[in-house]
Design a protein around this motif. Sequence first.
Motif, PDB file in Angstrom:
ATOM      1  N   ALA A 283       0.798  -1.341  -0.196  1.00 18.69           N
ATOM      2  CA  ALA A 283       0.684  -0.314   0.295  1.00 18.69           C
ATOM      3  C   ALA A 283       0.577   0.957   0.242  1.00 18.69           C
ATOM      4  CB  ALA A 283      -0.591   0.272   1.036  1.00 18.69           C
ATOM      5  N   CYS A 284       0.546   2.214  -0.505  1.00 20.52           N
ATOM      6  CA  CYS A 284       1.447   3.888  -0.695  1.00 20.52           C
ATOM      7  C   CYS A 284       0.336   4.460  -0.218  1.00 20.52           C
ATOM      8  CB  CYS A 284       2.089   3.378  -2.054  1.00 20.52           C
ATOM      9  SG  CYS A 284       3.013   2.786  -2.737  1.00 20.52           S
ATOM     10  N   PHE A 285       1.137   5.592   0.015  1.00 21.57           N
ATOM     11  CA  PHE A 285       0.677   7.014   0.375  1.00 21.57           C
ATOM     12  C   PHE A 285       0.861   7.751   0.561  1.00 21.57           C
ATOM     13  CE2 PHE A 285      -0.741   3.359   3.276  1.00 21.57           C
ATOM     14  CZ  PHE A 285      -1.792   3.064   3.465  1.00 21.57           C
ATOM     15  N   SER A 286       0.560   8.707   0.243  1.00 22.29           N
ATOM     16  CA  SER A 286       1.557   9.855  -0.434  1.00 22.29           C
ATOM     17  C   SER A 286       1.133  11.321   0.857  1.00 22.29           C
ATOM     18  CB  SER A 286       0.945  10.902  -1.787  1.00 22.29           C
ATOM     19  OG  SER A 286      -0.472  11.402  -1.986  1.00 22.29           O
ATOM     20  N   GLU A 289      -2.333  13.770  -0.745  1.00 26.05           N
ATOM     21  CA  GLU A 289      -3.388  12.813  -1.159  1.00 26.05           C
ATOM     22  C   GLU A 289      -3.509  11.596  -0.425  1.00 26.05           C
ATOM     23  OE1 GLU A 289      -4.584  10.341  -5.171  1.00 26.05           O
ATOM     24  OE2 GLU A 289      -2.721  12.021  -5.436  1.00 26.05           O
ATOM     25  N   GLY A 290      -3.074  10.807   0.782  1.00 26.47           N
ATOM     26  CA  GLY A 290      -3.470  10.303   1.999  1.00 26.47           C
ATOM     27  C   GLY A 290      -3.083   8.684   0.644  1.00 26.47           C
ATOM     28  N   LYS A 291      -4.088   7.560   0.890  1.00 17.58           N
ATOM     29  CA  LYS A 291      -3.593   6.295   0.002  1.00 17.58           C
ATOM     30  C   LYS A 291      -4.275   6.790  -1.369  1.00 17.58           C
ATOM     31  CE  LYS A 291      -5.126   1.437   0.504  1.00 17.58           C
ATOM     32  NZ  LYS A 291      -5.398   0.864   0.759  1.00 17.58           N
ATOM     33  N   VAL A 292      -3.156   5.398  -2.223  1.00 15.84           N
ATOM     34  CA  VAL A 292      -3.557   6.077  -3.219  1.00 15.84           C
ATOM     35  C   VAL A 292      -2.943   4.649  -3.980  1.00 15.84           C
ATOM     36  CG1 VAL A 292      -2.074   8.380  -3.643  1.00 15.84           C
ATOM     37  CG2 VAL A 292      -0.669   6.499  -3.645  1.00 15.84           C
ATOM     38  N   MET A 306      -0.792   8.253  -8.294  1.00 16.95           N
ATOM     39  CA  MET A 306      -1.495   9.786  -7.731  1.00 16.95           C
ATOM     40  C   MET A 306      -2.665  10.874  -8.961  1.00 16.95           C
ATOM     41  SD  MET A 306       2.164  11.211  -5.832  1.00 16.95           S
ATOM     42  CE  MET A 306       2.920  10.271  -6.466  1.00 16.95           C
ATOM     43  N   LEU A 317       6.245  10.129  -0.279  1.00 14.68           N
ATOM     44  CA  LEU A 317       5.614   9.205  -0.872  1.00 14.68           C
ATOM     45  C   LEU A 317       6.432   7.991   0.086  1.00 14.68           C
ATOM     46  CD1 LEU A 317       3.560   7.905  -3.021  1.00 14.68           C
ATOM     47  CD2 LEU A 317       5.542   7.265  -4.076  1.00 14.68           C
ATOM     48  N   ASN A 318       4.908   6.626   0.962  1.00 11.63           N
ATOM     49  CA  ASN A 318       5.700   5.940   1.703  1.00 11.63           C
ATOM     50  C   ASN A 318       5.231   4.711   1.051  1.00 11.63           C
ATOM     51  OD1 ASN A 318       7.350   6.973   3.575  1.00 11.63           O
ATOM     52  ND2 ASN A 318       5.639   8.390   4.025  1.00 11.63           N
ATOM     53  N   CYS A 319       5.712   3.866   0.851  1.00 14.35           N
ATOM     54  CA  CYS A 319       4.695   2.679   0.256  1.00 14.35           C
ATOM     55  C   CYS A 319       5.006   1.696   1.197  1.00 14.35           C
ATOM     56  CB  CYS A 319       5.538   1.829  -1.109  1.00 14.35           C
ATOM     57  SG  CYS A 319       4.935   2.763  -2.495  1.00 14.35           S
TER      58      CYS A 319
END
Length: 339
Positions: A283-286, A289-292, A306, A317-319
Amino acid sequence: MKKPLMAAAAFALSLVSALPVFAQSSASVVMYHRFGEDSFPATNIRMDQFESHIQEIKSGGYNVLALGDLVEKLKAGETLPDKTLAITIDDGYASIYEKAFPKFKEAGIPFTIFLSTDPIDRQYAGYLSWKQVREMSDHPLVSIGAHTASHLHMAAASQARVGDEMARSLQRLEEKLGYRPDLFAYPYGEASLAAIEVVRGFGMKAAFGQHSGAIGTGDDPYYLSRFALNEKYGDLKRFQMVAQTKSLFVQELQPKDMMIEKRNPPLVGFSVAEEVGDLSPLACFSGHEGKVRVEKLWERRVEVRMEKPLPVGRTRLNCTMPAGEGRWRWFGRQFYVAP
């Protein structure tokens, strides 16, 4: 399918099939700024939090390395023991000497300080003196790294300006310490391919950002990740989580440049080594934008979609995905959009 598209697909598949299977070799690098300076919660760690980190390091089975040693082992492709950890501190505040240095000495924990030299030269209130820096530098547990002269926003600066800042800071460090550091940290974590080219040209062995994530064999040594710790993100549970993360072993990352100029939002894609296993939980989060959306193109290749343009300044960005036993694999990236 047209021949050019078939050729492109075949090339992309060949890249994925050629991805190496890495040995289990991950490390976490954590970053502090201030210690016990409650007026600056965004960059401060409370002393009760810090003392719990020290106790966790001593009792938690960590393999704590000096940062330079960690870099050398990563470059050599050595297999690192589980829960390998390195400690860094940025900028050069006086509380490093007054509050952190005694605790690290007592615990026998090595650490690296990335210093911006102008505030020390100008004797700004709340900053280290050169006498304090020299005393720490002379201690076997302490190493000093460069951090520009003025704490420059490097991604937005010209290469000439970046070069001047690098030269001034390295000259002052060599004059005051008797040696020239070969480790570097980007102020604010802001980097670009143009800035990295200058840093590499000054002979740095490695350079660090401020994007979260574990590091591992095969990572770009000139843009290595670190986990920032402060009052909000510095309780013991979070320290344990970030100090025990494992690398996602990302390869063939796009875009290569952290500076976003033309395509915004950027199309982010990367391949992941087979050792990581099934990518379904990824799962990735920016930050904006939050969860992408994450699309798996084939077994080892994913793209992060995104939808909103990145705002001016820094966006992270975190994955992440579970690594078993309550631990996580973590890949991070920080992008920069100029004003």
